[in-house]
Design an enzyme around this catalytic site. Structure first.
Site, PDB file in Angstrom:
ATOM      1  N   GLY A  16       0.849  -1.190   0.000  1.00  0.00           N
ATOM      2  CA  GLY A  16       0.000   0.000   0.000  1.00  0.00           C
ATOM      3  C   GLY A  16       0.883   1.237   0.000  1.00  0.00           C
ATOM      4  N   GLY A  19       4.139   1.058   2.424  1.00  0.00           N
ATOM      5  CA  GLY A  19       5.186   0.158   1.937  1.00  0.00           C
ATOM      6  C   GLY A  19       5.833   0.691   0.677  1.00  0.00           C
ATOM      7  N   PHE A 119     -12.348  19.428   5.717  1.00  0.00           N
ATOM      8  CA  PHE A 119     -12.603  18.091   6.241  1.00  0.00           C
ATOM      9  C   PHE A 119     -12.886  18.211   7.738  1.00  0.00           C
ATOM     10  CE2 PHE A 119     -11.452  13.626   4.736  1.00  0.00           C
ATOM     11  CZ  PHE A 119     -12.007  13.780   3.485  1.00  0.00           C
ATOM     12  N   ASP A 221      -2.463  -8.841   9.069  1.00  0.00           N
ATOM     13  CA  ASP A 221      -1.418  -9.869   8.992  1.00  0.00           C
ATOM     14  C   ASP A 221      -0.134  -9.439   9.707  1.00  0.00           C
ATOM     15  OD1 ASP A 221      -3.152 -11.418   7.487  1.00  0.00           O
ATOM     16  OD2 ASP A 221      -2.453 -10.594   5.589  1.00  0.00           O
ATOM     17  N   GLN A 240     -11.847   3.158  14.732  1.00  0.00           N
ATOM     18  CA  GLN A 240     -12.697   4.220  14.204  1.00  0.00           C
ATOM     19  C   GLN A 240     -13.889   3.670  13.434  1.00  0.00           C
ATOM     20  OE1 GLN A 240     -11.296   7.202  10.982  1.00  0.00           O
ATOM     21  NE2 GLN A 240     -11.631   8.409  12.816  1.00  0.00           N
ATOM     22  N   HIS A 242     -16.498   4.916  10.897  1.00  0.00           N
ATOM     23  CA  HIS A 242     -16.714   6.053   9.999  1.00  0.00           C
ATOM     24  C   HIS A 242     -18.201   6.375   9.985  1.00  0.00           C
ATOM     25  CE1 HIS A 242     -16.705   8.629   6.498  1.00  0.00           C
ATOM     26  NE2 HIS A 242     -15.382   8.603   6.481  1.00  0.00           N
ATOM     27  N   LEU A 252     -17.710   2.829   1.949  1.00  0.00           N
ATOM     28  CA  LEU A 252     -17.385   4.166   2.421  1.00  0.00           C
ATOM     29  C   LEU A 252     -17.950   5.255   1.505  1.00  0.00           C
ATOM     30  CD1 LEU A 252     -15.603   6.040   4.238  1.00  0.00           C
ATOM     31  CD2 LEU A 252     -13.786   5.672   2.584  1.00  0.00           C
ATOM     32  N   GLU A 255     -15.929  11.586   3.714  1.00  0.00           N
ATOM     33  CA  GLU A 255     -16.177  12.800   4.491  1.00  0.00           C
ATOM     34  C   GLU A 255     -16.139  14.035   3.583  1.00  0.00           C
ATOM     35  OE1 GLU A 255     -14.198  12.546   8.272  1.00  0.00           O
ATOM     36  OE2 GLU A 255     -13.515  14.604   8.099  1.00  0.00           O
ATOM     37  N   ARG A 286     -14.809  12.389  13.575  1.00  0.00           N
ATOM     38  CA  ARG A 286     -15.590  11.220  13.185  1.00  0.00           C
ATOM     39  C   ARG A 286     -16.234  10.513  14.370  1.00  0.00           C
ATOM     40  NH1 ARG A 286     -11.628   8.823   8.424  1.00  0.00           N
ATOM     41  NH2 ARG A 286     -12.259  10.387   6.890  1.00  0.00           N
ATOM     42  N   HIS A 353     -14.003   1.191  10.294  1.00  0.00           N
ATOM     43  CA  HIS A 353     -13.241   1.824   9.223  1.00  0.00           C
ATOM     44  C   HIS A 353     -11.736   1.778   9.415  1.00  0.00           C
ATOM     45  CE1 HIS A 353     -12.403   4.529   5.953  1.00  0.00           C
ATOM     46  NE2 HIS A 353     -11.955   5.486   6.723  1.00  0.00           N
ATOM     47  N   GLU A 387      -1.194   1.968   8.722  1.00  0.00           N
ATOM     48  CA  GLU A 387      -2.299   1.588   9.603  1.00  0.00           C
ATOM     49  C   GLU A 387      -1.927   0.435  10.534  1.00  0.00           C
ATOM     50  OE1 GLU A 387      -6.050   1.325   7.580  1.00  0.00           O
ATOM     51  OE2 GLU A 387      -7.096   0.622   9.363  1.00  0.00           O
ATOM     52  N   ARG A 398      -8.638   9.274  14.724  1.00  0.00           N
ATOM     53  CA  ARG A 398      -7.909   9.855  13.605  1.00  0.00           C
ATOM     54  C   ARG A 398      -8.772  10.881  12.884  1.00  0.00           C
ATOM     55  NH1 ARG A 398      -7.970   9.030   8.257  1.00  0.00           N
ATOM     56  NH2 ARG A 398      -9.081   7.044   8.224  1.00  0.00           N
TER      57      ARG A 398
END
Lengths: 587, 235
Positions: A16, A19, A119, A221, A240, A242, A252, A255, A286, A353, A387, A398
């Site tokens: 992701g 990484g 936001f 993992d 969290q 959402h 999702l 926001e 949130r 979330h 995460e 968050r």
């Protein structure tokens, strides 16, 4: 059996944003870096992030990193470590410009600068008027960032092991991490990747809940691997929910919809957030908005025949804004609810979330564990970002737009720290056979061809129990029962069996290995929640409704061995500026 | 509802075969939901899937003869109210099958990497953003949103015949994404790389790519636009 070995300077597990950002830093420094991912990199869950990435660019209105820092700490309900938050917010603008240079197709303002939208939880001047700090590529910012980072890694010639599943870390007797045992999904064959450093960037664990915004791959993992290596997980009670998931399904809705001017209404058509957060209204944090929706529904003001959701109204924004700024959520509403938000409101309800907790690290991405003398020390050779990690910049809650920032800031920081480490550690340490054998046991355990419980049933039970016993509102009784239920599922895991023992692309085997991680992380979550007797951020205890800074302004640590809890202080001293002391948190 | 699914496990099967399943479905269910129910019955069935909402691109497959993402394809889109009919699911066509609905996409990814799918910009100023007007930025709308699901390239007869030489619609869409990005400085280099009879010009505007794209993108038009740029470039 002899297991094939590949050697690299640095191993990154997870492809992701975290990484890939770390891998890019390493590849550009000419380190030999291998990225292991259980899916092709652009399928990683960063791709699903919608709204944007926070940085005080001040492209729309005055802003600066210090205000961003204040908002983040307030949003965290004063549980975030202030040195890490300062580091992140200071670095934010640089990292966003860097993303832009690497090709991210940000939306633009008329003057050609990066578009920014308001936001939740953002303010100017330490709690003043609403800020607009979230840099967006329409409502596909995660997709735009993940693809650009993957593309840059192609250019930098990073080595990818696509569709390889990491089984466990390999350590020596001193606890130095030497790489990992991985499984090639296509062939079903194990392989050892030796590396001087290993970075966990495996993402969150939303799949412990039944209704969630997460992809199937978000099974914790790396967190499971850390727990099995004797490393604790930090602040796992803070999960969290959402506010705006598609009701009953969980997908999702960003926001950013509320940032663009959308708002929530109950069955009376009332804009109810005005009652819960008079200033910020729909752009409160949130945790605040999720609790408000939950209460509206509980008190009989929910919408629909069952009164089980509220509506997100955005038709007043006009077709142009929706088509240019929110095209992705329009697609999704039409696909999953047959609702075109240009004409109708979207039915929504809070959904699991984001994992605020994770593997404890410092701001260089080094994994840290407690020492015997109340301090902490890094685990040599092991890093974690994103995460799956807990730096902690999100604390108890968050802010939207801070997760994409977290992954690029700390992905880069970890990359830089690893580069320094490699300069001083030029040779691989010898691999530890016993550690490899232990990791292999995790695989061979599933070779048992006798009859047993099914993975699907166990996972369904786990997700149901977590939803019922570790949701938005919690009490001692509910949580204690939850601990027992998850322990019972862990006990049942011993009798779980695969029905398919084939080698080639056996997804059932991968799902079984994933479930082992889900169970361990769920247990960490419910134990940590049961132990914390206060309400802070996303952790809402009906029996302890107030925040208790005296007793509880500290991080939780859960150890798998003996299911033990420990605690460590919050780092309240920033790098250069003054501490933000805890205050009552109102929006 | 009945499903007829392509099955092949190289460890046990000499050749592929179709296997029938029957599962209870609801009207709001997507194909992926039905596949999950089938896998509960028969855990040996393998397919890829992840996000479940059409953004990760894992679950491209051939459903009733058309390449689609299973997670955003509603059963009712396929059969209307006739839930008693049979749905046929096969792997993406033209690619080597690893197992069941899982295909080997190496060639597809190779072609993607071959178009240098990354921004090439010289003389960047380090501490600020490149300016790009909203109009310039709009030129890459419809190009950058690709999720690499491979539905387009594996529905393209030209790609079936020459997957090693023809870049295919997904890679060419990506090439167009950078050719149209006002920040990119490598236009001439990118066009030169696409010269010759195969890489770009094997496209015969059959339009299968555009018809199947689950994100509503138009690779066919993007390829046409590159061809026009190529004419100018060559002249």
């Amino acid at each position: 059996m002899t297991i094939p070995i590949r050697k690299f300077d640095s191993l990154v597990i997870g492809a992701g944003g975290g990484g890939l950002r770390a891998a890019l830093q390493l590849a550009k420094a000419d380190a030999k870096v291998a990225v292991v991912s259980k899916v092709f990199p652009t399928r990683s869950h960063t791709v699903a992030a919608q709204g944007g990435v926070n940085a005080a660019l001040a492209n729309v209105m005055p802003d600066n990193w210090h205000w961003h820092m204040y908002d983040t700490i307030k949003g965290s309900d004063y549980l975030a470590d202030q040195d890490a938050v300062e580091y992140m917010c200071r670095a934010a603008s640089h990292l966003v410009y860097e993303l832009e240079h690497s090709g991210v197709p940000f939306s633009r303002l008329d003057n050609g600068k990066i578009y920014q939208r308001p936001f939740g939880g953002q303010s100017q001047n330490f709690g003043g008027a609403q800020a607009a700090r979230t840099c967006a590529a329409a409502d596909r910012t995660g997709h735009a960032i993940l693809h650009s980072l993957y593309q840059q890694n192609i250019s930098a010639k990073t080595h990818f092991f696509d569709e390889f599943y990491a089984i466990d870390l390999i350590k020596d007797k001193e606890g130095v991490v030497l790489g990992a045992l991985v499984l090639e999904i296509e062939t079903g064959e194990p392989m050892i990747i030796e590396a001087k450093t290993t970075l966990l960037a495996t993402g969150g664990v939303g799949r412990i809940y039944r209704t969630n915004t997460n992809a199937q791959i978000n099974t914790g993992d790396g967190m499971g691997m850390a727990l099995r290596a004797g490393i604790p997980l930090q602040d796992m009670e803070f999960f969290q929910f959402h506010p705006t998931g598609i009701a009953g399904k969980g997908m999702l809705i960003t926001e950013g919809v509320r940032g663009e001017g959308g708002y929530l209404v109950n069955k009376d058509g009332e804009r109810f957030m005005e009652r819960y957060a008079p200033n910020a209204k729909d752009l409160a944090s949130r945790d605040v908005v999720s609790r408000a929706i939950y209460l509206e529904v509980k008190e009989g003001r929910g919408c629909g025949p069952n009164g089980d959701h509220v509506m997100l109204k955005l038709d007043h924004l006009g077709a142009d804004v929706i088509k240019s700024r929110l095209p992705g959520i329009r697609d999704m509403s039409r696909t999953f609810m047959n609702v075109d938000p240009i004409e109708e409101s979207i039915p929504i309800y809070p959904t699991a979330h984001y994992t605020m907790g994770g593997i404890p690290t410092n701001r260089f991405g080094q994994v840290v564990v407690p020492t015997d003398h109340a301090g902490e020390e890094p685990v040599t050779g092991l890093y974690a970002v994103g995460e799956c990690a807990c730096v902690s910049v999100h604390g108890a809650n968050r802010l939207g737009g801070n997760s994409l920032l977290d992954i690029v800031v700390f992905g880069r920081a970890a990359g830089n720290h690893i580069i320094d480490y490699l300069k001083n550690n030029r040779y691989h340490k010898p691999i530890c056979e016993e550690s490899v054998e232990n990791a292999m046991k995790r695989l061979s355990r599933w070779e048992d061809t006798s009859e047993g419980e099914s993975i699907d049933q166990l996972r369904a039970d786990l997700q149901r129990d977590m939803e019922e016993h570790c949701g938005v509102f919690r009490t001692k009784e509910i949580l204690e029962e939850g601990v027992k239920k998850i322990q019972a599922i862990k006990a049942r895991m011993v009798n779980a069996r695969l029905k398919d023992h084939s080698k080639v692309f056996n997804t059932a085997r991968v799902e079984a290995l994933e479930l082992e991680n889900l169970v361990e992380v769920a247990l960490a979550t419910v134990h940590s929640a049961c132990a914390r007797e206060e309400s802070r951020g996303a952790h809402s205890r009906v029996d302890f409704p107030d925040r208790d800074d005296q007793k509880w302004m500290k991080h939780s640590l859960f150890f798998m061995e003996e299911e033990r809890m420990d605690y460590k202080p919050v780092r309240t001293k920033p790098l250069t500026v003054d501490t933000f002391p805890p205050k009552a948190r109102v929006y | 509802m009945k499903f007829s699914i392509y099955r092949y496990n190289p460890e046990t099967d000499d050749k592929p075969y179709m296997k029938d399943y029957e599962v209870e479905v609801t009207k709001d269910m997507k194909v992926l939901g039905a596949l999950k129910k089938i896998k509960e019955q028969d855990p040996t069935l393998s397919y890829r899937s992840s996000c479940g909402e059409g953004v990760c691109g894992s679950d491209g497959m051939n459903i009733n003869g058309t390449n689609r993402l299973s997670c955003v394809t509603a059963l009712t889109d396929l059969v209307g109210d006739k839930l008693e009919s049979t749905i046929e699911i096969c792997p993406l066509p033209g690619m080597p099958v690893i197992r069941d609905l899982v295909v080997d996409l190496s060639q597809f990814y190779h072609q993607y990497r071959s178009v240098k799918p990354y921004l090439i910009a010289h003389d960047q100023e380090t501490e600020i953003e490149h300016l790009q007007t909203p109009e310039e930025r709009e030129k890459i709308d419809g190009l950058y949103e690709c999720i690499l699901c491979a539905c387009c390239s594996t529905s393209c007869p030209s790609f079936w015949w020459n997957p090693d030489k023809f870049r295919g619609p997904a890679a060419l869409l990506q090439a167009a994404r950078f050719l149209n990005d006002s920040r990119d400085d490598a236009t001439a280099e990118r066009l030169t790389d696409l010269e010759g009879p195969y890489r770009l010009f094997r496209c015969h505007s059959i339009m299968n790519c555009t018809n199947v794209c689950p994100k509503g993108l138009n690779p066919s038009k993007a390829i046409g636009d590159i061809k026009k740029m190529m004419v100018k470039h060559v002249i």
